[in-house]
Scaffold this motif. Structure first.
Motif, mmCIF file in Angstrom:
data_model
loop_
_atom_site.group_PDB
_atom_site.id
_atom_site.type_symbol
_atom_site.label_atom_id
_atom_site.label_comp_id
_atom_site.label_asym_id
_atom_site.label_seq_id
_atom_site.Cartn_x
_atom_site.Cartn_y
_atom_site.Cartn_z
ATOM 1 N N MET A 258 0.808 -1.205 0.000
ATOM 2 C CA MET A 258 0.000 0.000 0.000
ATOM 3 C C MET A 258 0.848 1.263 0.000
ATOM 4 O O MET A 258 0.351 2.341 -0.271
ATOM 5 N N MET A 259 2.124 1.138 0.326
ATOM 6 C CA MET A 259 2.960 2.324 0.332
ATOM 7 C C MET A 259 4.390 1.951 0.009
ATOM 8 O O MET A 259 4.782 0.784 0.068
ATOM 9 N N ASN A 260 5.180 2.916 -0.346
ATOM 10 C CA ASN A 260 6.574 2.727 -0.686
ATOM 11 C C ASN A 260 7.322 2.152 0.509
ATOM 12 O O ASN A 260 7.321 2.704 1.594
ATOM 13 N N SER A 261 7.974 1.022 0.314
ATOM 14 C CA SER A 261 8.657 0.384 1.426
ATOM 15 C C SER A 261 9.761 1.256 1.996
ATOM 16 O O SER A 261 10.040 1.244 3.195
ATOM 17 N N SER A 262 10.424 2.049 1.116
ATOM 18 C CA SER A 262 11.471 2.932 1.610
ATOM 19 C C SER A 262 10.900 3.997 2.537
ATOM 20 O O SER A 262 11.521 4.389 3.516
ATOM 21 N N VAL A 263 9.674 4.436 2.220
ATOM 22 C CA VAL A 263 9.026 5.424 3.086
ATOM 23 C C VAL A 263 8.728 4.814 4.442
ATOM 24 O O VAL A 263 8.937 5.418 5.482
ATOM 25 N N SER A 264 8.224 3.568 4.454
ATOM 26 C CA SER A 264 7.854 2.943 5.718
ATOM 27 C C SER A 264 9.071 2.782 6.624
ATOM 28 O O SER A 264 8.969 2.898 7.831
ATOM 29 N N LEU B 17 -0.141 11.560 3.880
ATOM 30 C CA LEU B 17 -1.354 12.352 4.038
ATOM 31 C C LEU B 17 -2.075 11.943 5.319
ATOM 32 O O LEU B 17 -2.179 10.755 5.641
ATOM 33 N N ARG B 18 -2.593 12.935 6.012
ATOM 34 C CA ARG B 18 -3.508 12.712 7.127
ATOM 35 C C ARG B 18 -4.881 13.176 6.652
ATOM 36 O O ARG B 18 -5.065 14.329 6.280
ATOM 37 N N LEU C 225 -8.437 7.753 -3.785
ATOM 38 C CA LEU C 225 -7.195 8.417 -3.400
ATOM 39 C C LEU C 225 -6.008 7.476 -3.586
ATOM 40 O O LEU C 225 -4.941 7.888 -4.078
ATOM 41 N N ARG C 226 -6.172 6.224 -3.211
ATOM 42 C CA ARG C 226 -5.097 5.247 -3.366
ATOM 43 C C ARG C 226 -4.757 5.036 -4.837
ATOM 44 O O ARG C 226 -3.580 4.911 -5.204
ATOM 45 N N THR C 227 -5.766 5.022 -5.699
ATOM 46 C CA THR C 227 -5.515 4.880 -7.140
ATOM 47 C C THR C 227 -4.748 6.083 -7.676
ATOM 48 O O THR C 227 -3.829 5.946 -8.491
ATOM 49 N N ALA C 228 -5.114 7.271 -7.204
ATOM 50 C CA ALA C 228 -4.455 8.491 -7.673
ATOM 51 C C ALA C 228 -3.046 8.626 -7.114
ATOM 52 O O ALA C 228 -2.178 9.233 -7.761
ATOM 53 N N ALA C 229 -2.809 8.068 -5.926
ATOM 54 C CA ALA C 229 -1.489 8.166 -5.295
ATOM 55 C C ALA C 229 -1.138 6.815 -4.676
ATOM 56 O O ALA C 229 -1.212 6.631 -3.453
ATOM 57 N N PRO C 230 -0.776 5.846 -5.491
ATOM 58 C CA PRO C 230 -0.625 4.465 -5.007
ATOM 59 C C PRO C 230 0.511 4.253 -4.008
ATOM 60 O O PRO C 230 0.483 3.274 -3.272
ATOM 61 N N ARG C 231 1.502 5.152 -3.965
ATOM 62 C CA ARG C 231 2.662 4.914 -3.110
ATOM 63 C C ARG C 231 2.685 5.793 -1.860
ATOM 64 O O ARG C 231 3.634 5.768 -1.084
ATOM 65 N N ILE C 232 1.631 6.551 -1.652
ATOM 66 C CA ILE C 232 1.630 7.510 -0.549
ATOM 67 C C ILE C 232 1.240 6.832 0.766
ATOM 68 O O ILE C 232 0.450 5.882 0.784
ATOM 69 N N TRP C 233 1.801 7.319 1.873
ATOM 70 C CA TRP C 233 1.434 6.856 3.217
ATOM 71 C C TRP C 233 0.208 7.638 3.666
ATOM 72 O O TRP C 233 0.203 8.873 3.638
ATOM 73 N N VAL C 234 -0.853 6.941 4.069
ATOM 74 C CA VAL C 234 -2.119 7.586 4.414
ATOM 75 C C VAL C 234 -2.596 7.098 5.774
ATOM 76 O O VAL C 234 -2.657 5.885 6.031
ATOM 77 N N VAL C 235 -2.932 8.049 6.650
ATOM 78 C CA VAL C 235 -3.611 7.713 7.904
ATOM 79 C C VAL C 235 -4.897 8.537 7.981
ATOM 80 O O VAL C 235 -4.993 9.622 7.396
#
Length: 641
Positions: free
Chosen positions: A1-7, A317-318, A335-345
């Motif tokens: 769901m998100m970029n592993s490097s970001v996590s 994104l919060r 939102l996930r489709t538009a930004a597939p690699r973003i971290w979202v809470v």
């Protein structure tokens, strides 16, 4: 769901409340400090253009621009660049549920007021254009007047204003656009058969210019009624225009007719909670709900944010108040489709025993659940009975938290959400009218049952989607629990009424009207919980106020270490990238204050003794005509002495 490097890099966030005193430039100066603290990501409050004077940024008026009070686009870019140099990413708080109306500051709202249902932005806002009240059909209720409309007209508080190139309506500091039909009414004397050609041309020019050019609107220009060629107006034309305006302004009946031709209805502010015909954020009518479920609205409100994400400037994104959305699950999927690699809470408040919806493509919540559980570790449950008994003795108030919450939810339903409740009742009545087998149901019973179900709702909301026709086990259990509790409290209502409403909520009785009811019902239970519990009960039930925090349950006195460890294991298993918080911008008290209050649960006898001594001393002071004692100082001295 998100970029592993970001996590891997997402270790510690630091929230910044941006404003005139903390601009992009000022944050750049503070970056060395944040870096030394070990912060991996800066968590920014909303930074899109907000209403004038905003102190928080959640009242956005233009999602396509950076808020100029915070800096420029170049200033934001520099913040990103310098943050990256220090190895820090940016997380942004966004508001998909609502916008501030704020008069002409919000060009979309201003355009809707000027053109009504014909505005290209009419579908951007959740407005009930087909209101059953004839006075509101095709209009928006604007409850801004300090008195009844006729009295405001009689005292000439409402006036047509001619400001340079623009004609608008004014009421003290408020301004409103005027419609094309009302301009035609205003200019009838100028357009008469005996009018001079130049004056007739002026009238035609004004009316033609009253239709806002969409291209101009898109580029941020005013949607007001403007003179298309003001330089050609001679003294005679200006005098004729001013004379026509003065004639209407000084005649309340004519001004009332002018108002009747608008696409909004100005009215007494006391009507806001009973007759408002657009969805809002909680009970704040200055924050109008938007239809972000529509693709065009999503694109328009997220264009700037998605651009930043695409350029790598934003990595997280919060999402503010997802429970206010018509369909949070679909929104998050888009939102996930538009930004597939973003971290979202998501800012999701979970009640005890409730879990975050597993189908949501997010990393987790903003941490209210963690916050309250950690705080509960510092509350000694052994003192619960002692403090509860003393609280009842000292205040004479109920110590049954559930009953207090129930009472306050009824209170806000009656006083704050009358318009929303009436709309739901109208939908039920429409459904009933098409089913002969329900003709015997009394309208009063329907309203009572509906009110009780909402008040008995054990969580903020369900996420049933009529478009799919499916109801998961979690939501089914919540609906049935609420109806069972409501039935126990209102046993005199016919059983068929409960079964009928349950069938609609669980999609057994399906149809267009029923689907609309389900969606709007789910958008109401959350605000009722928030206003009834967080904003009312938490200020009335004061047994140990460190427990009265957003997402908390003051009825639960402390938490065990076993419960905390179980929670941590579940989070690690299901939501390992969630946000953990000990304080947020929504908490009523900081960690240090809560801990000081928690300490009272470890010394309940000393606390009770101190309060009793203070109470006796205050009584003596009052009998002798002295002011009250310094409460904080006296209690402190008693506790530590």
């Amino acid at each position: 769901m998100m970029n592993s490097s970001v996590s891997k890099e997402m270790l510690a966030t630091y929230r910044l409340q941006l404003g005139p005193g903390l601009t992009f430039e000022r944050v750049c100066d503070l970056l060395p400090y944040f870096h030394d603290l070990g912060i991996s990501h800066l968590y920014l409050s909303p930074c899109l253009k907000a209403a004038a004077g905003s102190t928080h940024g959640y009242d956005v008026v233009d999602p396509s621009q950076v808020d100029p009070r915070l800096g420029t686009q170049e200033g934001f870019d520099r913040l990103w660049q310098v943050s990256a140099e220090y190895g820090m990413g940016l997380v942004l708080d966004i508001v998909p549920n609502h916008m501030a109306t704020a008069g002409r500051q919000n060009r979309w709202w201003w355009d809707v007021l000027a053109k009504g249902p014909q505005s290209r932005y009419a579908g951007y806002f959740d407005i009930r254009w087909n209101h059953p009240d004839p006075l509101l059909q095709g209009k928006i209720l604007l409850p801004v007047l300090g008195d009844e409309l006729d009295l405001c007209l009689k005292s000439r508080q409402i006036q047509i204003r001619h400001n340079g190139q623009e004609i608008c309506l004014g009421y003290f500091e408020h301004e409103f656009p005027v419609s094309n039909p009302s301009l035609q009414y205003l200019l009838q004397p100028i357009r008469g058969p005996n009018a001079r050609p130049s004056l007739t041309h002026l009238a035609e020019t004004l009316v033609a210019g009253s239709i806002t050019d969409d291209d101009a609107s898109v580029h941020g220009q005013s949607a007001g009624q403007t003179l298309t060629n003001p330089g050609t107006l001679g003294d005679a034309e200006k005098a004729a225009l001013d004379a026509s305006i003065a004639s209407v302004n000084t005649a309340p009946l004519h001004l009332k007719r002018f108002l009747d031709l608008q696409y909004y209805r100005l009215d007494f502010w006391r009507l806001v909670n009973q007759e408002l015909n657009y969805r809002r954020f909680f009970d704040v009518h200055q924050l109008a709900g938007i239809c972000v479920e529509k693709e065009a609205v999503f694109a328009a409100t997220h264009e700037q944010v998605l651009r930043w994400i695409g350029e790598g400037r934003i990595v997280g994104l919060r999402i503010d108040h997802p429970d206010g959305l018509r369909d949070p699950t679909s929104y998050l999927a888009r939102l996930r489709t538009a930004a597939p690699r973003i971290w979202v809470v998501v800012e999701k408040i979970l009640e005890p025993g409730e879990s975050l919806a597993s189908e949501w493509p997010v990393a987790g919540t903003t941490g209210y659940d963690f916050l309250n559980l950690v705080n509960g570790l510092f509350v000694d449950p052994r003192s619960e009975k002692l403090l509860t008994d003393f609280y009842e003795e000292f205040t004479g108030q109920s110590t049954d938290y559930g009953e207090v919450a129930q009472e306050k939810k009824h209170l806000v339903l009656e006083h704050l959400f009358g318009s929303e409740l009436s709309r739901l009742k109208d939908l039920l009545e429409d459904s009933r009218s098409r089913c002969p087998e329900y003709d015997s149901f009394r309208q009063d019973d329907i309203r009572r049952a509906l009110t009780e179900i909402i008040a008995c709702f054990p969580v903020y909301r369900t996420y049933i989607r009529p478009d799919t026709g499916e109801v998961n086990a979690r939501d089914r259990a919540v609906v049935r629990e609420a109806i069972a509790a409501a039935l126990r409290r209102q046993p005199d209502i016919a059983p068929g009424v409960w079964q009928w409403i349950e069938g609609i909520l669980l999609l057994t009785h399906a149809g267009k009207t029923e689907s609309e009811f389900v969606l709007r019902f789910q958008q109401l239970t959350g605000p009722v919980m928030a206003k009834g519990v967080e904003d009312t009960t938490f200020y009335c039930f004061n047994r140990l106020i460190s427990l009265n925090e957003v997402g908390g349950n003051p009825g639960e006195f402390g938490a065990s270490t076993d419960a905390f460890h179980t929670f941590c294991l579940q989070i690690q298993s299901k939501w390992p990238q969630t946000l953990l918080a000990s304080a947020t911008h929504d908490t009523k008290r900081g960690e240090d204050t809560r801990l000081r209050i928690d300490l009272l649960s470890e010394i309940p006898e000393r606390w009770i003794l101190a309060v009793r001594r203070w109470s006796r001393m205050n009584a003596r002071f009052r009998r002798n005509g002295f002011p009250d004692a310094n409460t904080e100082y006296f209690l402190y001295q008693t506790l530590v002495g």
